[in-house]
Design a protein around this motif. Structure first.
Motif, PDB file in Angstrom:
ATOM      1  N   ALA A 112     -36.393  26.227  12.477  1.00 19.10           N
ATOM      2  CA  ALA A 112     -36.048  24.983  11.795  1.00 19.10           C
ATOM      3  C   ALA A 112     -34.695  24.508  12.283  1.00 19.10           C
ATOM      4  CB  ALA A 112     -36.022  25.187  10.274  1.00 19.10           C
ATOM      5  N   VAL A 113     -34.401  23.223  12.023  1.00 19.86           N
ATOM      6  CA  VAL A 113     -33.084  22.667  12.309  1.00 19.86           C
ATOM      7  C   VAL A 113     -32.502  22.185  10.989  1.00 19.86           C
ATOM      8  CG1 VAL A 113     -34.091  20.401  12.896  1.00 19.86           C
ATOM      9  CG2 VAL A 113     -31.764  20.980  13.640  1.00 19.86           C
ATOM     10  N   ALA A 114     -31.257  22.570  10.716  1.00 17.94           N
ATOM     11  CA  ALA A 114     -30.582  22.201   9.476  1.00 17.94           C
ATOM     12  C   ALA A 114     -29.416  21.278   9.795  1.00 17.94           C
ATOM     13  CB  ALA A 114     -30.069  23.449   8.757  1.00 17.94           C
ATOM     14  N   SER A 115     -29.383  20.129   9.128  1.00 12.15           N
ATOM     15  CA  SER A 115     -28.267  19.211   9.349  1.00 12.15           C
ATOM     16  C   SER A 115     -28.157  18.228   8.185  1.00 12.15           C
ATOM     17  CB  SER A 115     -28.433  18.477  10.690  1.00 12.15           C
ATOM     18  OG  SER A 115     -27.205  17.877  11.075  1.00 12.15           O
ATOM     19  N   THR A 116     -27.356  17.202   8.389  1.00  9.70           N
ATOM     20  CA  THR A 116     -27.041  16.244   7.339  1.00  9.70           C
ATOM     21  C   THR A 116     -28.141  15.190   7.198  1.00  9.70           C
ATOM     22  OG1 THR A 116     -25.897  14.736   8.841  1.00  9.70           O
ATOM     23  CG2 THR A 116     -24.601  16.535   7.907  1.00  9.70           C
ATOM     24  N   PHE A 117     -28.062  14.426   6.093  1.00 10.90           N
ATOM     25  CA  PHE A 117     -28.973  13.297   5.923  1.00 10.90           C
ATOM     26  C   PHE A 117     -28.923  12.364   7.123  1.00 10.90           C
ATOM     27  CE2 PHE A 117     -28.928  14.308   1.361  1.00 10.90           C
ATOM     28  CZ  PHE A 117     -30.247  14.056   1.026  1.00 10.90           C
ATOM     29  N   GLY A 118     -27.706  11.999   7.536  1.00  9.85           N
ATOM     30  CA  GLY A 118     -27.556  11.028   8.612  1.00  9.85           C
ATOM     31  C   GLY A 118     -28.125  11.496   9.921  1.00  9.85           C
ATOM     32  N   PHE A 133     -37.599  20.273   9.324  1.00 11.14           N
ATOM     33  CA  PHE A 133     -36.269  19.764   8.985  1.00 11.14           C
ATOM     34  C   PHE A 133     -35.780  20.442   7.703  1.00 11.14           C
ATOM     35  CE2 PHE A 133     -35.927  15.207  10.946  1.00 11.14           C
ATOM     36  CZ  PHE A 133     -36.102  15.734  12.214  1.00 11.14           C
ATOM     37  N   LEU A 134     -34.550  20.925   7.739  1.00 13.68           N
ATOM     38  CA  LEU A 134     -33.860  21.440   6.563  1.00 13.68           C
ATOM     39  C   LEU A 134     -32.668  20.518   6.321  1.00 13.68           C
ATOM     40  CD1 LEU A 134     -32.886  23.468   4.407  1.00 13.68           C
ATOM     41  CD2 LEU A 134     -32.134  24.972   6.259  1.00 13.68           C
ATOM     42  N   VAL A 135     -32.762  19.673   5.289  1.00 11.84           N
ATOM     43  CA  VAL A 135     -31.730  18.669   5.026  1.00 11.84           C
ATOM     44  C   VAL A 135     -30.686  19.228   4.083  1.00 11.84           C
ATOM     45  CG1 VAL A 135     -31.247  16.356   4.167  1.00 11.84           C
ATOM     46  CG2 VAL A 135     -33.396  16.807   5.353  1.00 11.84           C
ATOM     47  N   GLY A 164     -39.625  13.432   5.568  1.00  7.02           N
ATOM     48  CA  GLY A 164     -40.551  14.456   6.040  1.00  7.02           C
ATOM     49  C   GLY A 164     -39.970  15.847   6.128  1.00  7.02           C
ATOM     50  N   ALA A 165     -38.901  16.119   5.392  1.00 11.98           N
ATOM     51  CA  ALA A 165     -38.259  17.430   5.453  1.00 11.98           C
ATOM     52  C   ALA A 165     -39.158  18.517   4.882  1.00 11.98           C
ATOM     53  CB  ALA A 165     -36.940  17.407   4.687  1.00 11.98           C
ATOM     54  N   ALA A 166     -39.077  19.687   5.471  1.00 16.58           N
ATOM     55  CA  ALA A 166     -39.796  20.856   4.965  1.00 16.58           C
ATOM     56  C   ALA A 166     -38.994  21.585   3.909  1.00 16.58           C
ATOM     57  CB  ALA A 166     -40.122  21.811   6.111  1.00 16.58           C
ATOM     58  N   ALA A 167     -37.667  21.378   3.939  1.00 19.28           N
ATOM     59  CA  ALA A 167     -36.796  22.114   3.018  1.00 19.28           C
ATOM     60  C   ALA A 167     -35.503  21.346   2.799  1.00 19.28           C
ATOM     61  CB  ALA A 167     -36.494  23.505   3.571  1.00 19.28           C
ATOM     62  N   VAL A 168     -34.839  21.659   1.698  1.00 15.30           N
ATOM     63  CA  VAL A 168     -33.489  21.159   1.453  1.00 15.30           C
ATOM     64  C   VAL A 168     -32.548  22.349   1.329  1.00 15.30           C
ATOM     65  CG1 VAL A 168     -34.232  19.032   0.328  1.00 15.30           C
ATOM     66  CG2 VAL A 168     -33.794  21.068  -1.062  1.00 15.30           C
ATOM     67  N   GLY A 169     -31.300  22.113   1.696  1.00 15.84           N
ATOM     68  CA  GLY A 169     -30.289  23.149   1.588  1.00 15.84           C
ATOM     69  C   GLY A 169     -29.074  22.621   0.862  1.00 15.84           C
ATOM     70  N   ALA A 170     -28.323  23.516   0.249  1.00 13.34           N
ATOM     71  CA  ALA A 170     -27.113  23.132  -0.457  1.00 13.34           C
ATOM     72  C   ALA A 170     -26.144  24.300  -0.443  1.00 13.34           C
ATOM     73  CB  ALA A 170     -27.425  22.718  -1.896  1.00 13.34           C
ATOM     74  N   THR A 171     -24.878  23.990  -0.729  1.00 10.99           N
ATOM     75  CA  THR A 171     -23.842  25.007  -0.839  1.00 10.99           C
ATOM     76  C   THR A 171     -23.290  25.009  -2.253  1.00 10.99           C
ATOM     77  OG1 THR A 171     -23.165  24.796   1.478  1.00 10.99           O
ATOM     78  CG2 THR A 171     -21.568  25.763  -0.022  1.00 10.99           C
ATOM     79  N   ILE A 172     -23.020  26.194  -2.763  1.00 13.44           N
ATOM     80  CA  ILE A 172     -22.237  26.347  -3.985  1.00 13.44           C
ATOM     81  C   ILE A 172     -21.042  27.225  -3.656  1.00 13.44           C
ATOM     82  CG2 ILE A 172     -22.163  27.348  -6.303  1.00 13.44           C
ATOM     83  CD1 ILE A 172     -25.078  26.589  -6.659  1.00 13.44           C
ATOM     84  N   TYR A 173     -19.860  26.785  -4.075  1.00 10.83           N
ATOM     85  CA  TYR A 173     -18.649  27.597  -3.944  1.00 10.83           C
ATOM     86  C   TYR A 173     -18.504  28.444  -5.207  1.00 10.83           C
ATOM     87  CZ  TYR A 173     -16.921  24.897   0.093  1.00 10.83           C
ATOM     88  OH  TYR A 173     -16.753  24.310   1.333  1.00 10.83           O
ATOM     89  N   PHE A 174     -19.202  29.573  -5.238  1.00 13.64           N
ATOM     90  CA  PHE A 174     -19.143  30.443  -6.408  1.00 13.64           C
ATOM     91  C   PHE A 174     -17.720  30.991  -6.578  1.00 13.64           C
ATOM     92  CE2 PHE A 174     -23.714  30.716  -5.346  1.00 13.64           C
ATOM     93  CZ  PHE A 174     -24.244  30.378  -6.585  1.00 13.64           C
ATOM     94  N   GLY A 175     -17.250  30.945  -7.815  1.00 10.04           N
ATOM     95  CA  GLY A 175     -15.904  31.411  -8.106  1.00 10.04           C
ATOM     96  C   GLY A 175     -14.873  30.310  -8.134  1.00 10.04           C
TER      97      GLY A 175
END
Length: 358
Positions: A112-118, A133-135, A164-175
């Motif tokens: 897969a390729v992971a990148s921004t919306f744009g 696509f991993l958005v 048409g993305a297959a997946a979404v990704g996100a970050t959490i800054y735990f702590g």
């Protein structure tokens, strides 16, 4: 030509015996849900994921050079936002053009390729059906002065679905001070992504200046990152991305003196881990429900010996019971031919049957 075990040993150098022949005596491999060609049927099928989510997970796991193995090699390029476009692409300005990012993932045999919306939206009609696509739906931007460190939403789950993305990704800054809001935002986004049939990947990063104690940095300690992973799978991540652990004892360091932080049990350090990098990474795997949510480790920043570093990280992840690597800067901050070679080296570790689970 695939990288043979002799080539892997050469790249590992003095660490070859330590990494390739280590036996894990902490959490036995028999307790783990390990990557395999039937991983979706064996593990995710029993969850509450709907058929469309299972289909996208199957598509991701059956794309690229690692298709059918249960392992993942993902190209992530969100650095244009996270680290600024100029700082990220000055080494190789061709990657200001989003099409080259997708081409590198395809030529490199990635799942897969992971990148921004744009980035992904700009070429979605041409490529969204050719590679999963991993958005990435949230980011930390570095233009506010002084710099702030917070993950904020850059778009909607619906938009990712529409392209048409297959997946979404996100970050959490735990702590971090902002983590409570981020947890709620991402949990809601992941719930909706699953409703629409997309898989979910969470960058489970720790961030707090207090995690540096007496000159030692515990942001990548096994105990703190392991707990971040556990929180990530709790809110619905199918896959967690985590930095490779470099030490342990974050909870103990933060509880030194009269302070009281979190909860710990001495057996985390005496029975569930050692100071060996494979054992530290296995603790991360265990915190992802013993592998019911896959662990992919990050490749890290580009340095002086990227090929050896990438292979070393892949060996540690695989032997610990992880699901693969998500490596960006080491590959796109060099000519495409070299970037493809580096991605293939990573994949060769997972394709090599002589590299077993510790």
């Amino acid at each position: 030509m695939a990288l043979a075990i002799s080539g892997i040993e050469e790249l590992l150098g003095d660490d070859a015996d330590k990494l390739l022949n280590h036996t894990c005596t902490t959490i036995p491999k028999e307790k783990l849900h390990l990557p395999s060609g039937s991983y979706v049927d064996d593990v995710w099928y029993h969850s509450d994921r709907n058929n469309r989510v299972l289909g996208n997970l199957e598509w991701i796991l059956n794309h690229g050079r690692l298709a059918g193995t249960g392992y993942l090699s993902i190209l992530p390029v969100d650095q244009g936002v996270e680290h600024s476009g100029g700082a990220s692409f000055a080494k190789n300005p061709a990657y200001f053009d989003p099409e080259n990012i997708v081409k590198l993932a395809i030529e490199g045999g990635c799942n897969a390729v992971a990148s921004t919306f744009g980035v992904l939206a700009s070429v979605s009609r041409k490529y969204a059906h050719k590679i999963p696509f991993l958005v990435k739906i949230n980011h930390n931007e570095l233009l506010t002065y002084p710099n702030t460190y917070d993950q904020i939403m850059f778009g909607s789950v619906q938009k990712a679905y529409d392209m048409g993305a297959a997946a979404v990704g996100a970050t959490i800054y735990f702590g971090s001070d902002e983590s409570s809001r981020q947890i709620v935002e991402v949990a809601e986004a992941f719930e909706y992504a699953h409703e629409l049939g997309m898989a979910t990947v969470l960058w489970c990063y720790t961030r707090n200046s207090a995690f540096k104690v007496d000159g030692k940095d515990y942001h990548s300690s096994a105990d703190l990152t392991g707990q971040a992973n556990h929180l990530g799978v709790t809110i619905g991540a199918d896959i967690v991305k985590q930095k490779l652990p470099t030490n342990n004892g974050g909870y103990k360091a933060l509880n030194a003196g009269d302070s009281s932080y979190g909860k710990l049990d001495e057996r985390i350090y005496s029975e569930l881990s050692t100071d060996h990098p494979i054992d530290l990474t296995r603790y991360q795997v265990a915190n992802g429900y013993m592998g019911r949510a896959g662990l992919i480790n990050s490749g890290g920043a580009s340095g002086s010996d990227d090929f050896a570093d990438a292979v070393k990280t892949a060996v540690i992840n695989k032997r610990a019971g992880g699901m693969g690597l998500i490596s960006g800067r080491k590959s796109f901050q060099r000519p495409m031919e070299e970037g493809v070679k580096l991605l293939n080296f990573i994949q060769d570790v997972y394709l090599n049957d002589e590299i077993t689970i510790a």
